[in-house]
Write a protein that holds these residues in place. Structure first.
Motif, PDB file in Angstrom:
ATOM      1  N   MET A 201       0.849  -1.204   0.000  1.00 50.65           N
ATOM      2  CA  MET A 201       0.000   0.000   0.000  1.00 50.65           C
ATOM      3  C   MET A 201       0.877   1.243   0.000  1.00 50.65           C
ATOM      4  O   MET A 201       2.006   1.199   0.499  1.00 50.65           O
ATOM      5  N   PRO A 202       0.383   2.379  -0.524  1.00 52.35           N
ATOM      6  CA  PRO A 202       1.173   3.611  -0.479  1.00 52.35           C
ATOM      7  C   PRO A 202       1.265   4.156   0.943  1.00 52.35           C
ATOM      8  O   PRO A 202       0.498   3.755   1.824  1.00 52.35           O
ATOM      9  N   GLU A 203       2.178   5.086   1.161  1.00 50.14           N
ATOM     10  CA  GLU A 203       2.410   5.769   2.455  1.00 50.14           C
ATOM     11  C   GLU A 203       2.960   4.853   3.558  1.00 50.14           C
ATOM     12  O   GLU A 203       4.007   5.104   4.114  1.00 50.14           O
ATOM     13  N   MET A 204       2.213   3.790   3.885  1.00 41.42           N
ATOM     14  CA  MET A 204       2.710   2.840   4.894  1.00 41.42           C
ATOM     15  C   MET A 204       2.236   1.450   4.468  1.00 41.42           C
ATOM     16  O   MET A 204       1.040   1.276   4.189  1.00 41.42           O
ATOM     17  N   ASN A 205       3.156   0.473   4.383  1.00 42.36           N
ATOM     18  CA  ASN A 205       2.718  -0.844   3.920  1.00 42.36           C
ATOM     19  C   ASN A 205       2.025  -1.621   5.040  1.00 42.36           C
ATOM     20  O   ASN A 205       1.972  -1.180   6.197  1.00 42.36           O
ATOM     21  N   GLY A 206       1.478  -2.765   4.685  1.00 42.75           N
ATOM     22  CA  GLY A 206       0.663  -3.558   5.609  1.00 42.75           C
ATOM     23  C   GLY A 206       1.462  -4.101   6.790  1.00 42.75           C
ATOM     24  O   GLY A 206       0.929  -4.231   7.906  1.00 42.75           O
ATOM     25  N   TYR A 207       2.761  -4.427   6.561  1.00 45.32           N
ATOM     26  CA  TYR A 207       3.572  -4.954   7.668  1.00 45.32           C
ATOM     27  C   TYR A 207       3.662  -3.918   8.780  1.00 45.32           C
ATOM     28  O   TYR A 207       3.392  -4.193   9.951  1.00 45.32           O
ATOM     29  N   GLU A 208       4.065  -2.698   8.382  1.00 38.97           N
ATOM     30  CA  GLU A 208       4.242  -1.610   9.352  1.00 38.97           C
ATOM     31  C   GLU A 208       2.939  -1.325  10.094  1.00 38.97           C
ATOM     32  O   GLU A 208       2.918  -1.172  11.320  1.00 38.97           O
ATOM     33  N   ALA A 209       1.852  -1.265   9.306  1.00 38.24           N
ATOM     34  CA  ALA A 209       0.555  -0.924   9.894  1.00 38.24           C
ATOM     35  C   ALA A 209       0.141  -1.987  10.914  1.00 38.24           C
ATOM     36  O   ALA A 209      -0.324  -1.666  12.020  1.00 38.24           O
ATOM     37  N   THR A 210       0.363  -3.284  10.576  1.00 39.42           N
ATOM     38  CA  THR A 210      -0.023  -4.364  11.494  1.00 39.42           C
ATOM     39  C   THR A 210       0.767  -4.242  12.801  1.00 39.42           C
ATOM     40  O   THR A 210       0.211  -4.372  13.896  1.00 39.42           O
ATOM     41  N   LYS A 211       2.044  -3.950  12.634  1.00 39.38           N
ATOM     42  CA  LYS A 211       2.901  -3.834  13.819  1.00 39.38           C
ATOM     43  C   LYS A 211       2.340  -2.773  14.769  1.00 39.38           C
ATOM     44  O   LYS A 211       2.206  -2.987  15.966  1.00 39.38           O
ATOM     45  N   LYS A 212       1.960  -1.614  14.189  1.00 42.65           N
ATOM     46  CA  LYS A 212       1.452  -0.507  15.008  1.00 42.65           C
ATOM     47  C   LYS A 212       0.115  -0.878  15.654  1.00 42.65           C
ATOM     48  O   LYS A 212      -0.106  -0.623  16.823  1.00 42.65           O
ATOM     49  N   ILE A 213      -0.748  -1.496  14.855  1.00 44.57           N
ATOM     50  CA  ILE A 213      -2.077  -1.868  15.365  1.00 44.57           C
ATOM     51  C   ILE A 213      -1.925  -2.848  16.532  1.00 44.57           C
ATOM     52  O   ILE A 213      -2.545  -2.697  17.592  1.00 44.57           O
ATOM     53  N   LYS A 214      -1.045  -3.821  16.345  1.00 45.90           N
ATOM     54  CA  LYS A 214      -0.861  -4.840  17.376  1.00 45.90           C
ATOM     55  C   LYS A 214      -0.288  -4.235  18.650  1.00 45.90           C
ATOM     56  O   LYS A 214      -0.524  -4.705  19.756  1.00 45.90           O
ATOM     57  N   SER A 215       0.517  -3.145  18.501  1.00 44.99           N
ATOM     58  CA  SER A 215       1.092  -2.527  19.694  1.00 44.99           C
ATOM     59  C   SER A 215       0.012  -1.836  20.529  1.00 44.99           C
ATOM     60  O   SER A 215       0.166  -1.607  21.706  1.00 44.99           O
ATOM     61  N   PHE A 216      -1.116  -1.455  19.893  1.00 47.63           N
ATOM     62  CA  PHE A 216      -2.219  -0.840  20.648  1.00 47.63           C
ATOM     63  C   PHE A 216      -3.125  -1.879  21.288  1.00 47.63           C
ATOM     64  O   PHE A 216      -3.357  -1.859  22.483  1.00 47.63           O
ATOM     65  N   ARG A 217      -3.670  -2.754  20.396  1.00 44.35           N
ATOM     66  CA  ARG A 217      -4.584  -3.767  20.938  1.00 44.35           C
ATOM     67  C   ARG A 217      -4.203  -5.117  20.323  1.00 44.35           C
ATOM     68  O   ARG A 217      -4.739  -5.516  19.288  1.00 44.35           O
ATOM     69  N   PRO A 218      -3.281  -5.853  20.998  1.00 49.92           N
ATOM     70  CA  PRO A 218      -2.779  -7.099  20.412  1.00 49.92           C
ATOM     71  C   PRO A 218      -3.862  -8.157  20.247  1.00 49.92           C
ATOM     72  O   PRO A 218      -3.769  -9.032  19.378  1.00 49.92           O
ATOM     73  N   GLU A 219      -4.983  -8.044  21.025  1.00 48.68           N
ATOM     74  CA  GLU A 219      -6.013  -9.094  20.951  1.00 48.68           C
ATOM     75  C   GLU A 219      -6.832  -9.023  19.658  1.00 48.68           C
ATOM     76  O   GLU A 219      -7.526  -9.965  19.293  1.00 48.68           O
ATOM     77  N   VAL A 220      -6.807  -7.888  18.941  1.00 52.09           N
ATOM     78  CA  VAL A 220      -7.628  -7.762  17.729  1.00 52.09           C
ATOM     79  C   VAL A 220      -6.954  -8.524  16.580  1.00 52.09           C
ATOM     80  O   VAL A 220      -5.798  -8.255  16.243  1.00 52.09           O
ATOM     81  N   PRO A 221      -7.674  -9.512  15.982  1.00 50.22           N
ATOM     82  CA  PRO A 221      -7.066 -10.300  14.905  1.00 50.22           C
ATOM     83  C   PRO A 221      -6.819  -9.454  13.658  1.00 50.22           C
ATOM     84  O   PRO A 221      -7.675  -8.671  13.257  1.00 50.22           O
ATOM     85  N   VAL A 222      -5.610  -9.641  13.060  1.00 50.94           N
ATOM     86  CA  VAL A 222      -5.287  -8.978  11.790  1.00 50.94           C
ATOM     87  C   VAL A 222      -5.002 -10.084  10.777  1.00 50.94           C
ATOM     88  O   VAL A 222      -4.148 -10.933  11.013  1.00 50.94           O
ATOM     89  N   ILE A 223      -5.765 -10.060   9.670  1.00 51.38           N
ATOM     90  CA  ILE A 223      -5.579 -11.086   8.644  1.00 51.38           C
ATOM     91  C   ILE A 223      -4.985 -10.416   7.417  1.00 51.38           C
ATOM     92  O   ILE A 223      -5.557  -9.454   6.891  1.00 51.38           O
ATOM     93  N   ALA A 224      -3.837 -10.896   7.010  1.00 49.64           N
ATOM     94  CA  ALA A 224      -3.187 -10.310   5.839  1.00 49.64           C
ATOM     95  C   ALA A 224      -3.859 -10.851   4.593  1.00 49.64           C
ATOM     96  O   ALA A 224      -4.201 -12.031   4.506  1.00 49.64           O
ATOM     97  N   GLN A 225      -4.109  -9.952   3.607  1.00 46.79           N
ATOM     98  CA  GLN A 225      -4.649 -10.418   2.328  1.00 46.79           C
ATOM     99  C   GLN A 225      -3.715  -9.853   1.267  1.00 46.79           C
ATOM    100  O   GLN A 225      -3.562  -8.645   1.145  1.00 46.79           O
ATOM    101  N   THR A 226      -3.063 -10.784   0.568  1.00 53.53           N
ATOM    102  CA  THR A 226      -2.055 -10.303  -0.365  1.00 53.53           C
ATOM    103  C   THR A 226      -1.855 -11.236  -1.549  1.00 53.53           C
ATOM    104  O   THR A 226      -2.152 -12.418  -1.487  1.00 53.53           O
ATOM    105  N   ALA A 227      -1.356 -10.618  -2.612  1.00 56.63           N
ATOM    106  CA  ALA A 227      -1.066 -11.412  -3.802  1.00 56.63           C
ATOM    107  C   ALA A 227       0.316 -12.057  -3.671  1.00 56.63           C
ATOM    108  O   ALA A 227       0.652 -12.953  -4.426  1.00 56.63           O
TER     109      ALA A 227
END
Ligand code: ADP
Length: 683
Positions: A621-647
């Motif tokens: 993704m532009p600006e911030m890729n999915g890896y970075e974004a997941t890392k940040k999201i998990k640092s806030f609320r690790p219990e929320v499931p993040v499912i990667a969808q990628t080609a």
């Protein structure tokens, strides 16, 4: 008997008095006869005179009867000894002697008698008889005078009567004329006025009051008061025209506006002439005011129609010019590249490139021909619409996919916002027409937007369906917003020509919208963008309530509870729309979907909303890729499931996703069942 004037009475009284005194007799009388009666008209005021004015008697046997009947003098010296007269009733009064003469009207009919009576025998001298006869003539002359006077008076009265009649007739005819003038003024809407300049006194006819919509008591009847009725923008002009007329002495004829008390505006035509004294000073101005409002409006309409006809003529000329340009451009391409394609030593790559150009030019040509045919058909007004039920979301998705392809190499993002879930977006309308209208609006949005976005979406408001195409393009100035819907009209010729177009698209779209029972609305700001909205009657194929009922039967969970809030991070609009559609199709889970267009937006949205249950994360993704974004999201609320969808599908990619905190992973293209399965695992 005609009424005897007082002066004659007085004169006759004098005559009888003179007679009685002259010969010393008790009674001198003037008698009047009528209907065989004798009446005392004048009686001498002698002492002992028994005859009173007004005494009357049937004339039979009286001395006077004989005088009148014989029309001769009668002398009775002593009735007592006269066998003809000894029965005379006057004898009872003691009157034994009588001398009388007949009195006649000027036409010789009997008037009465003049006579004298005595208690004693009396032979009356010849002089006396002469005197009495003379007085008879005096009385008769008076009668003549009286008649002449009466005749004159009658004549005078008749003349007066005649004159009065004439005056009355003249008055009536003047009133009639005035009434006719009033009616004529009313019919012609023309009133007249007169200004006494010396006393500044203004007269208005009834019609002027009607035109100016005021009553005489409300009007000050001065020139200044008149000016107050003139439209403020025309007041100077009217005043100057009048002043100029007074100095040049030339009649004037002007048309100006009135602004009336009820804010009504009227157009009037005013004519004026003036009278001047011998020194050239104005004394009186006279004029007419004609209400020409209707005529003015009609003229304006004609003028507008003429302008429109000229404009339409101009547009048609321009259209033909454009048409030739529009046809020539693709034709040049087709003919030019068709020549090249024949060349034997052309590489396969180039051949395919030229074939593509020829194809695209042919399509362009086809579109022009289609437009011209369509406008001609619309012109015949013989178009019928075919209503059927179809899925609006599917139609929009189809349009979206087609046009999204057209902007891949442009700096434009197209977004689609569906107003209803796919399951209940079936409507009844003419799908072909709707497709045509929306294609045209989207095509225009793409043509006139150089960068930014195009939003396609719809809303339902009661029984109205509003499908909008909003762009961040060049916009349309407010004065051109109505005219661009007219045939062959384009806002800025240069731009439109550069973009290619005949100025027919919007008018075709509008007429088709009207055929569907709707219309096209436009909101736009020059330089900022435009929103074209197709407003239609909303006819759902199936009521929404029915849809909910169908989808809430016993073995599926209650849709109103357990809503899963899911954040989809996806920069590709088509991919997002696909995911959204798939999620909406899962009738056993109800989703509330949030959309982030890059990694940074996803993190921001996640921080702001702590009720998000799950994240579907794109990686590239532009600006911030999915890896970075997941890392940040998990640092806030690790219990929320993040499912990667990628080609990206290598093992190391998967590992990388897990390393950044993703709970699971799903490969693109995402299958509906696979997604359902994975979601069920985490919800
Ligand atoms: P054309 O073939 O010229 O595009 P249309 O009837 O489709 O004819 O549009 C008429 C004119 O309206 C265009 O020439 C353009 O000036 C203006 N117009 C239409 N859509 C847009 C838009 N989305 N943004 C700005 N201008 C537009």
């Amino acid at each position: 008997m005609k009424e005897i004037p007082t002066w004659i009475y007085e004169k006759w009284q004098g005559i009888t008095d003179l007679l009685s005194k002259l010969i010393g007799i008790p009674a001198a009388l003037i008698m009047h006869t009528y209907d065989e009666y004798m009446e005392v008209l004048v009686s001498s005021s002698t002492e002992g005179n028994l005859y009173k004015v007004g005494d009357k008697k049937k004339w039979h046997g009286l001395y006077c009867e004989t005088v009148i009947k014989t029309q001769r003098e009668l002398l009775v010296s002593n009735a007592l000894i006269d066998p003809n007269w000894d029965k005379n009733p006057y004898i009872k009064l003691g009157m034994i002697s009588y001398l009388g003469y007949p009195l006649n009207y000027p036409d010789k009919t009997p008037f009465g008698t003049i006579c004298i009576l005595d208690y004693k025998e009396n032979c009356y001298s010849a002089e006396f008889k002469q005197t009495l006869y003379y007085l008879k003539e005096v009385v008769e002359n008076d009668l003549i005078a009286m008649f002449e006077f009466n005749n004159k008076e009658e004549k005078l009265n008749a003349q007066l009567l005649q004159q009065n009649k004439l005056l009355q007739m003249l008055k009536e005819s003047a009133e009639e004329n005035e009434q006719r003038l009033k009616e004529a003024q009313h019919l012609a809407h023309i009133g007249n006025w007169e200004l006494d300049i010396i006393n500044n006194n203004l007269y208005w006819s009834d019609e002027i009051y009607r035109i100016f919509n005021c009553k005489p008591q409300e009007f000050g009847a001065t020139y200044e008061a008149f000016l107050s009725f003139i439209h403020p923008e025309d007041r100077n002009f009217v005043n100057e025209s009048y002043i100029n007329h007074l100095s040049t002495k030339k009649p004037y004829n002007i048309t100006h506006r009135l602004l009336l008390a009820n804010d009504e505006i009227k157009y009037v035509n005013e004519r004026c002439t003036s009278e001047f004294d011998k020194h050239g000073n104005p004394i009186i101005s006279k004029g007419t005011v004609a209400d020409v409002t209707e005529q003015y409006k009609y003229e304006q309409k004609l003028l507008k129609a003429k302008e429109e006809a000229e404009q339409s003529n101009m547009l048609k000329t321009e259209f033909l010019h454009n048409l030739s340009h529009e046809i020539r451009t693709p034709m040049n391409g087709i003919i030019g590249f068709a020549n090249f394609i024949d060349s034997p030593d052309l590489s396969a790559e180039k051949r395919s490139y030229y074939a593509n150009i020829i194809q695209s030019c042919s399509l362009q040509l086809l579109k022009i021909i289609d437009d011209i045919i369509e406008i001609s058909i619309l012109e015949t007004k013989r178009i019928s619409i075919t209503k059927d039920s179809f899925n609006l979301n599917e139609l929009l998705m189809e349009l979206y996919s087609v046009f999204n392809l057209k902007v891949v190499d442009r700096n434009i993002q197209i977004h689609l916002k569906k107003g209803l879930p796919d399951g209940c977006s079936k409507i009844i309308s003419d799908r072909n027409k709707l497709h045509k209208i929306l294609s045209n609006l989207i095509e225009n949005a793409i043509k006139y937007t150089y960068e930014g976005f195009i939003d396609i979406g719809y809303q339902i408001d009661g029984d109205i369906l509003k499908i909008y195409i909003k762009d961040s393009g060049i916009g349309i100035s407010s004065e051109n917003q109505a005219s661009i819907f007219e045939r062959f009209s384009q806002e800025e010729k240069e731009i439109s020509r550069k973009q290619g177009g005949l100025g027919l698209g919007l008018s075709i779209s509008k007429e088709n919208a009207l055929l569907l029972g709707g219309d096209i609305q436009l909101e736009s700001e020059k330089g900022k963008g435009s929103t074209f909205s197709l407003v239609l009657p909303y006819q759902p194929a199936e009521p929404i309530k029915e849809f909910i009922r169908r989808n809430t039967h016993t073995d599926t969970p209650d849709l109103t509870e357990n809503v899963v809030k899911i954040l989809i991070a996806e920069d590709e609009e088509v991919n997002y729309l696909y995911l959204e559609t798939v999620l909406e199709e899962m009738h056993d889970i109800r989703f509330k979907i949030l959309h982030a267009r890059n990694g940074k937006e996803a993190v921001d949205m996640f921080i702001k909303d702590n009720s998000i249950d799950l994240v579907l994360m794109d990686i590239k993704m532009p600006e911030m890729n999915g890896y970075e974004a997941t890392k940040k999201i998990k640092s806030f609320r690790p219990e929320v499931p993040v499912i990667a969808q990628t080609a990206y599908s290598t093992e190391s990619d998967r590992q990388k996703a897990f390393n950044h905190g993703c709970n699971n992973w799903i490969a693109k293209p995402i299958g509906k069942d696979a997604l359902h399965k994975i979601l069920c695992k985490y919800i």
